[in-house]
Design an enzyme around this catalytic site. Structure first.
Site, PDB file in Angstrom:
ATOM      1  CE  LYS A  42      43.475  32.052  37.077  1.00 52.66           C
ATOM      2  NZ  LYS A  42      43.913  32.749  38.362  1.00 52.66           N
ATOM      3  CD  GLN A  86      41.958  33.017  41.210  1.00 49.72           C
ATOM      4  OE1 GLN A  86      42.053  31.959  41.266  1.00 49.72           O
ATOM      5  NE2 GLN A  86      41.741  33.851  41.778  1.00 49.72           N
ATOM      6  CG  ASP A 111      49.235  32.244  41.192  1.00 49.27           C
ATOM      7  OD1 ASP A 111      49.438  32.771  39.663  1.00 49.27           O
ATOM      8  OD2 ASP A 111      48.806  32.511  41.395  1.00 49.27           O
TER       9      ASP A 111
END
Length: 921
Positions: A42, A86, A111
């Protein structure tokens, strides 16, 4: 393709908004290898596209509270537009993952895992939410095939919150007929065989067999599974949830594993971050306001100011801040109706163009004032609420002395007020109290230093100034600066010679030269001259001193002219409090108090945000005297406001007293230091004041107006317009167009108003307009606002009156002759001596701030109109070195007002039941 498109979009953003970059934050807990791998992917993608990515790593000992605290910080960071946690959270402590994902601000949840974004997706609000990145990537892949999704039968295998459930909703709202299957579905093969579009996210290796698949189906495999493989060095290989080798023979399109959905998931994270940044820019684009105005309910006759103020319900101040484009972390709330604005806003907006800069001033006033504050507020209400322009008012904070004394409040009046007026007129956010504390700390330091130097030897002073702590002596930073000023380039306290110690410890202040006085924000005439040091503990050291009112403190002028914390600290350190017996200036830095002053003033430097009756924004910041100081609100407030309104917006500020004082200082001092250039001068005039200048009887506060002011008298009025003509000339001398605002009273006749408008235009005004804003609010100043708009489009050839490099006497003479109409100046002996002293001390190049009566263009308050040919006497000259000007004293004046026989506080009261303030402000 996606990455290339995003790269171009980021470049376009940077070109349109210089200094801007989309920001992505990745919060990781622990140190899992797989998480590290995904995060690195990422970060690499973000760098390639031009996104500023920040990886925040918490240890695996982090608690849920630690994670939530970090999330709160990132939620409030305006540089972070996209923010992901994460998963999984690798912590030794129990952490509720649902609570963590829901703590992420929905507008930054790229997300798409928060309940709010999931709820919006399930309802079909696709344009107002973030979609989880894997389903979003899957949908992009399906679109790339060219297939028409609407009407197709889609099957999703898996029901996780991250892939399966949102994939179902996404296909459904793209008009597919969707079936969700999972490991418990008994007819899985049969359901899969019906699918035109198949998305598999079950987490089981090769669970879906090739023979189940409908010929020509599109197959999206989201699975990542490891199976044994002796041919691989690792002893295993990665496979998906679909048996790829057989499925590819039947499918028209199929994603491989690895290398299919994975890279698209990362690409969609980047796309969502860019989308979030675009939404941020759309929402907080400087100059693009979505503001709600308050509608006034006008009454006749006009009620008292406080009745009007309390009848209006102000908008929550955080709403006002949001409306004008301030970010949440740039605003510090002080209750519901006032807030401080952090200087970080100016830094964020530094590349934005400034709006139009308007200064409101007036003719030489009567003791009653002619309505500059009311006109300032009326003008911004007209520009904002009626003409729908972005507009800010920037005004001074009033002193409590006049509020409780003779003048009353200073929030404007009638239907043109800053509200709540009781908050505005009283403590506000405590800036004046901070100045009182800082000023009196300096005063205490001056007298204490004289006392200690009188009663101690050099060595005793040195031992106390540079004490040994655990056997170690060390100079503080401010003491190092003093040593450097003395030419002593040593940093070891033990290395100074006796002569150097003497120079260092002895400021040797001459008590007769002390210019620094104590202050209080109350009118108290009995503190104008006092004796200090009467206690036996002061060992006979006493001297004559005085109290001034707080707003006359040089620290107030420093606050008003500073352009940031660093500049303010430097100015505070440069303030001269006295001279030594050797004739050298003694500064606050020499006293060692600069750092403490900066700490006391650290919050006061932030402008205060309020609003007008009609809901337009106002900065209330600083309130220096308009005689011994420059009489204008802060440079910082003006600078932030000019950025917030945008290129086509307006900032309206007010200069104290008449144009010969406040406006002249606004141009020659404030604009010189700020670097800002005004576009229009609004000159306020009243029939009442002009008749006084024409020879009418004296106007006295608290006494009814003589009949001459209540009846039409065109001859008296025309004669008095000489003052108006002179003040128009004064403004035009600086190269700025002038709009005259004739503040109409109910006793004025149409003929009188028309005459003033005519004579103002003949005198060179760009336009002259009758205004009724006191009675009608912004509606009564619409014509004035339109005139200001037109004037702001004309060229403004702004110039200063004088070059600061000229000798002090020449600068004073230029102001006296050009602005006041004097034939010459006369310096009394004390003033002549000060010219010599200040020039010798290096202060001769400072601007001039004339301390003169505001009731006449001359030094004599009884001389009205536009007198000429007089000699202007300069009694004394003093220096405000930190603020950055010299102020000649013309005649006598008090910096500590007194209370009248019947002060305003007789009419001020508190209702204990409601907590409301009542009375005549």
């Amino acid at each position: 393709q996606v990455r290339e498109r995003l790269k171009k979009q980021v470049v376009e953003m940077k070109e349109k908004f210089p200094g801007f970059r989309p920001g992505l934050a990745i919060l990781q807990v622990g140190n899992r290898d797989d998480s590290n791998l995904y995060i690195n992917m990422k970060l690499k993608a973000a760098a390639e596209i031009g996104i500023s990515a920040n990886h925040i790593k918490l240890p695996n000992t982090a608690t849920e509270a630690d994670v939530l605290k970090c999330i709160a910080s990132l939620n409030g960071d305006p540089a972070v537009h996209g923010f992901i946690v994460q998963l999984p959270l690798d912590s030794d402590k129990p952490i509720n993952t649902e609570k963590i994902t829901n703590a992420v601000a929905p507008e930054k949840d790229v997300d798409g895992l928060s309940s709010i974004n999931a709820g919006k997706l399930s309802r079909g609000d696709l344009g107002d939410c973030f979609i989880p990145c894997t389903p979003k990537g899957c949908m992009e892949l399906i679109r790339q095939t060219g297939i028409q999704v609407a009407g197709k039968r889609a099957v999703v295998v898996g029901r996780s919150k991250i892939v399966g459930a949102p994939m179902h909703d996404l296909l459904l709202w793209n008009h597919a007929t969707v079936t969700t299957c999972h490991s418990k579905t008994s007819t899985l093969a049969e359901e899969v065989g019906k699918a035109d579009i198949l998305v598999v996210a079950a987490g089981k290796a090769e669970m879906v067999k090739g023979e189940w698949i409908k010929p020509g189906a599109i197959v999206i495999d989201c699975g990542i599974n490891h199976v044994p493989d002796s041919t691989k060095a690792s002893g295993k290989r990665v496979v998906g949830d679909v048996a790829y080798s057989t499925a590819k023979e039947k499918a028209s399109y199929i994603t491989p594993v690895p290398g299919g959905v994975g890279p698209m998931t990362v690409a969609m994270l980047m796309q969502s971050t860019v989308e979030s940044a675009q939404r941020f820019l759309e929402k907080f684009q400087p100059g693009k306001w979505n503001i709600q105005y308050n509608q006034l309910t006008l009454k006749v006759p006009v009620p008292s100011d406080i009745e009007i103020s309390q009848s209006c319900i102000p908008k929550p101040i955080d709403q006002v801040a949001k409306e004008v484009g301030l970010l949440p972390d740039e605003v510090e709330l002080y209750g519901q109706t006032k807030a401080k604005v952090h200087l970080s806003a100016l830094k964020r907006l530094k590349n934005q163009p400034d709006g139009k800069y308007i200064v409101v001033t007036g003719i030489t006033p009567t003791p009653l004032g002619e309505g500059k504050s009311t006109t300032t507020v009326g003008l911004v209400q007209a520009l904002g609420a009626h003409l729908h322009q972005n507009v800010f008012a920037c005004v001074r904070q009033p002193s409590q002395g006049p509020t409780f004394g003779i003048k009353g409040g200073a929030a404007g009046g009638g239907y043109c007020q800053v509200i709540p007026m009781e908050e505005f007129n009283l403590h506000l956010t405590g800036d004046i109290h901070a100045i009182t504390a800082a000023n009196n700390l300096v005063a205490a330091a001056v007298d204490a230093r004289i006392f200690h130097e009188l009663t101690q030897t050099d060595q005793a002073l040195y031992n106390r100034l540079v004490p040994s702590v655990n056997g170690v002596r060390k100079f503080s930073d401010i003491q190092i600066r003093r040593l450097q000023k003395l030419g002593i380039n040593k940093t070891d306290p033990t290395a100074l010679t006796k002569e150097e110690v003497n120079l260092f410890v002895r400021l040797d202040i001459d008590p007769g030269t002390i210019t620094w006085q104590r202050v209080l924000d109350t009118n108290d005439r009995f503190l104008r001259k006092i004796t200090i040091g009467q206690s036996p503990t002061e060992k006979g050291f006493s001297r004559m001193a005085q109290f001034d009112i707080t707003v006359s403190s040089e620290i107030m002028a420093v606050l008003a002219l500073s352009d940031g914390l660093d500049d303010m600290k430097k100015r505070l350190g440069r303030m001269v409090v006295a001279s030594s017996k050797r004739g050298e200036p003694v500064t606050t830095d020499d006293l060692g108090v600069t750092g403490a002053l900066a700490v006391l003033m650290k919050d006061a430097v932030k402008p205060n945000l309020m609003q007008t009756l009609e809901g337009t924004p106002v900065f209330v910041h600083a309130g220096p005297f308009a005689n011994i100081a420059h009489g204008n609100s802060s440079v910082l407030a003006d600078k932030i406001a000019l950025k917030l309104v945008g290129k086509e917006g307006f900032v309206v500020t007010e200069a104290g007293f008449g144009a010969d004082i406040g406006m002249e200082k606004f141009f020659n001092i404030k604009c010189r230091y700020s670097g800002l250039r005004p576009h229009v001068v609004v000159l306020v005039a009243t029939i009442r004041a002009l008749k006084m200048h024409g020879g009418g009887p004296a106007v006295t506060a608290g006494v009814p107006l003589p009949k001459e002011y209540m009846e039409e008298n065109l001859q008296l009025l025309a004669k008095g317009c000489s003052n108006l003509n002179k003040q128009i000339q004064n403004a035009r001398m600086f190269g700025v167009p002038v709009v005259v605002a004739v503040n109409a009273f109910k006793t004025d006749t149409k003929a009188e108003l028309a005459l003033v408008v005519q004579l103002a235009k003949e005198a060179g005004a760009f336009e002259a307009v009758e205004c009724t804003h006191w009675a009608e609010g912004g509606k009564g100043a619409v014509a004035l606002a339109q005139a200001v708009q037109r004037a702001s489009q004309t060229p403004s050839n702004f110039r200063f009156l004088y070059n600061v490099e000229l000798p002090v006497i020449d600068k004073i003479r230029l102001i006296a002759q050009q602005i006041y109409g004097a034939s010459d100046i006369e310096l009394l002996p004390e003033a002549q001596e000060k010219v010599s002293v200040y020039t010798k001390q290096g202060f001769g190049n400072l601007p001039i701030c004339m301390a003169k009566t505001h009731l006449s263009l001359s030094h004599d308050p009884e001389r009205k109109g536009a007198p000429t040919g007089f000699i202007l006497p300069i009694r004394d000259i003093r220096a405000s070195v930190g603020a950055g000007f010299l102020y000649p004293l013309v005649g006598t004046m008090s910096t500590m007002p007194g209370l009248p026989t019947r002060p305003c506080f007789y009419d001020i009261d508190l209702d204990p039941a409601s907590g409301e303030v009542n009375g005549l402000f």
